[in-house]
Design a protein around this motif. Structure first.
Motif, short mmCIF file in Angstrom:
data_model
loop_
_atom_site.label_atom_id
_atom_site.label_comp_id
_atom_site.label_asym_id
_atom_site.label_seq_id
_atom_site.Cartn_x
_atom_site.Cartn_y
_atom_site.Cartn_z
N ARG A 74 -11.42 39.25 -84.15
CA ARG A 74 -11.72 38.46 -85.07
C ARG A 74 -12.80 37.21 -84.97
N LEU A 75 -12.22 36.58 -83.97
CA LEU A 75 -13.03 35.06 -83.70
C LEU A 75 -14.31 35.39 -83.01
N VAL A 76 -14.40 36.19 -81.99
CA VAL A 76 -15.52 36.60 -81.38
C VAL A 76 -16.51 37.12 -82.32
N ARG A 77 -16.23 38.05 -83.22
CA ARG A 77 -17.19 38.86 -84.35
C ARG A 77 -17.68 37.95 -85.37
N GLN A 78 -16.69 36.68 -85.59
CA GLN A 78 -17.37 35.99 -86.45
C GLN A 78 -18.10 34.78 -85.97
N TYR A 79 -17.83 34.27 -84.69
CA TYR A 79 -18.75 33.55 -83.94
C TYR A 79 -20.15 34.34 -83.99
N TRP A 80 -20.28 35.60 -83.72
CA TRP A 80 -21.78 36.07 -83.65
C TRP A 80 -22.16 36.38 -85.06
N ARG A 88 -24.01 42.06 -83.06
CA ARG A 88 -23.29 41.96 -81.89
C ARG A 88 -21.68 41.95 -82.14
N ASN A 89 -21.25 43.14 -82.40
CA ASN A 89 -19.77 43.41 -82.65
C ASN A 89 -18.94 44.16 -81.61
N GLN A 117 -2.01 58.45 -80.11
CA GLN A 117 -1.22 58.36 -81.55
C GLN A 117 -1.90 57.19 -82.45
N GLY A 118 -1.84 57.43 -83.70
CA GLY A 118 -2.27 56.74 -84.59
C GLY A 118 -3.86 56.50 -84.86
N ALA A 119 -4.35 57.61 -84.24
CA ALA A 119 -5.79 57.25 -84.10
C ALA A 119 -6.41 57.78 -85.73
N PRO A 120 -7.48 57.25 -86.15
CA PRO A 120 -8.41 56.59 -85.30
C PRO A 120 -7.99 55.19 -85.13
N GLY A 121 -8.74 54.44 -83.98
CA GLY A 121 -8.43 53.31 -83.68
C GLY A 121 -9.57 52.44 -84.43
N VAL A 122 -9.49 50.98 -84.08
CA VAL A 122 -10.63 50.15 -84.51
C VAL A 122 -11.76 50.57 -83.97
N PRO A 123 -12.99 50.68 -84.90
CA PRO A 123 -14.24 50.93 -84.19
C PRO A 123 -14.84 49.77 -83.66
N GLY A 124 -15.93 49.89 -82.74
CA GLY A 124 -16.53 49.16 -82.13
C GLY A 124 -15.91 48.56 -80.76
N ASN A 164 -25.85 44.59 -78.87
CA ASN A 164 -24.76 45.13 -79.98
C ASN A 164 -23.44 44.44 -79.35
N VAL A 165 -23.49 43.74 -78.40
CA VAL A 165 -22.28 43.71 -77.50
C VAL A 165 -21.66 42.22 -77.84
N ALA A 166 -20.66 41.98 -78.52
CA ALA A 166 -19.97 40.42 -78.73
C ALA A 166 -19.20 40.12 -77.41
N ALA A 167 -18.39 40.99 -76.84
CA ALA A 167 -17.57 40.17 -75.75
C ALA A 167 -17.21 41.31 -74.57
N PHE A 168 -16.70 40.80 -73.55
CA PHE A 168 -16.04 41.60 -72.73
C PHE A 168 -14.42 41.07 -72.36
#
Ligand SMILES: Cc1ncc(COP(=O)(O)O)c(C=O)c1O
Length: 321
Positions: A74-80, A88-89, A117-124, A164-168
């Motif tokens: 949440r923090l790195v996405r909010q930063y961008w 950039r997410n 299990q529990g798919a789909p996961g979080v996108p991005g 489009n990339v926020a972080a590694f």
């Protein structure tokens, strides 16, 4: 395994029990929302900031490693978003990584069994190969494989678009995936790629933190300069649940100067009793000189070989201990 990679000070530490009991008598609970805090959380934030590498001076508390990892997402996405680049997410992680068991943590991790299990996961979220030289390098030398793994990161960035990339994110040494020590040049090569495309670097120190690699954090052992870092487990030696995210100036200043709050947190974030235990845990680690201050990997490698000096030093340190 010290319980589940967490009882770093060992069992039977009466000081930690006393710290919890004393704190529960003084103030058993308060929250850390709405610009509030309490003494144990404030003191612990300072103590953590004193041992984190670089400018990771701002501490956000949570209750578990998974919550800390969710906080990083949440923090790195909010930063961008604050930087007016909401596109950039995407967060790039690695196959066979472990980043927790919440929906976001499991999506970010690279455990096939969890993804089923529990798919789909979080996108991005995207995954690249793990730096598992022993099992996956074929004929490549350790150094060649380190370069190849960083190339996989660059290939993925170019595939999804650098903008489009926020972080590694990565564990300095992959823990749950099999204690996978990366090639000695791996993190240097990875960091070159992150810098080239201005991608934030997140270190998941939930296992590697608090002495497991001979320093306070795996990042110090492996020469990583993260922008943001999660920690849990050894922070309180597992006596009570607590986790934290250490945030560097770049992200922290953007959040602080932004007119909106960061709308995030948990009821038990920085729980006073858990914070008091963690504070005492850090005090004891210092007093008993638990960490032997292993030199960073760059001080142990020659320009020709990235493998031998690292192994030699590690073994000699181990035998001294
Ligand atoms: C690197 C890493 N990140 C996150 C987690 C999740 O922590 P928790 O189980 O406290 O949610 C773990 C747990 O083992 C971990 O090893």
């Amino acid at each position: 395994m010290a319980g589940l990679w967490c009882v770093n000070l060992g069992y039977g530490r009466q000081e930690l029990v006393n710290a919890a009991a004393t704190q529960m008598q003084q103030l058993p609970y308060y929250n850390t929302f709405f610009k509030t805090t309490h003494a144990p959380a404030a003191k612990l934030a300072k103590a953590i900031a004193e041992v984190t590498p670089g400018d990771l001076n701002h501490i956000f508390f949570a209750g578990s490693g998974s919550e800390a990892v969710d906080t990083i997402i949440r923090l790195v996405r909010q930063y961008w978003c604050i930087e007016k680049k909401p596109y950039r997410n995407i967060i790039i992680s690695r196959e066979n990584a472990y980043h927790g068991s919440t929906l976001a943590g499991a999506s970010l991790g690279g455990m096939g069994g969890m993804h089923k299990q529990g798919a789909p996961g979080v996108p991005g979220i995207e995954h690249i190969r793990q730096p598992y030289w022993y099992g996956e390098a074929g004929d490549m030398s350790e150094e060649e494989f380190g370069v190849a793994c960083a190339q996989a990161l660059e290939d993925k960035i170019l595939e999804v678009g650098p903008d489009n990339v926020a972080a590694f994110i990565g564990e300095p040494i992959q823990g749950a995936g099999g204690v996978i020590v990366p090639p000695a040049n791996y993190w240097q090569e990875i960091q070159k790629v992150c810098r080239k495309y201005d991608i934030l670097l997140a270190a998941d120190e939930v296992i590697c933190g608090f002495g497991r690699t001979g320093n306070w954090f795996g990042s110090q052992t492996l020469d990583i300069q993260p922008d943001i870092m999660s920690m849990a487990k050894g922070l309180s030696s597992g006596y009570l649940p607590i986790s934290a995210v250490a945030i560097g100036d770049r992200i922290a200043n953007a959040l602080i100067n932004h007119d909106d709050d960061f709308n995030h947190g948990f009821t038990y974030s920085g729980h006073p009793a858990a914070a008091a235990v963690a504070l005492e845990n850090i005090r004891i680690m210092k007093e008993e000189k638990l960490l032997n201050g292993l030199p960073p990997i760059s001080a142990r490698t020659s320009s020709k070989s990235c493998v031998k000096p690292w192994r030699t030093t590690r073994w000699s340190v181990t035998s001294k201990a």
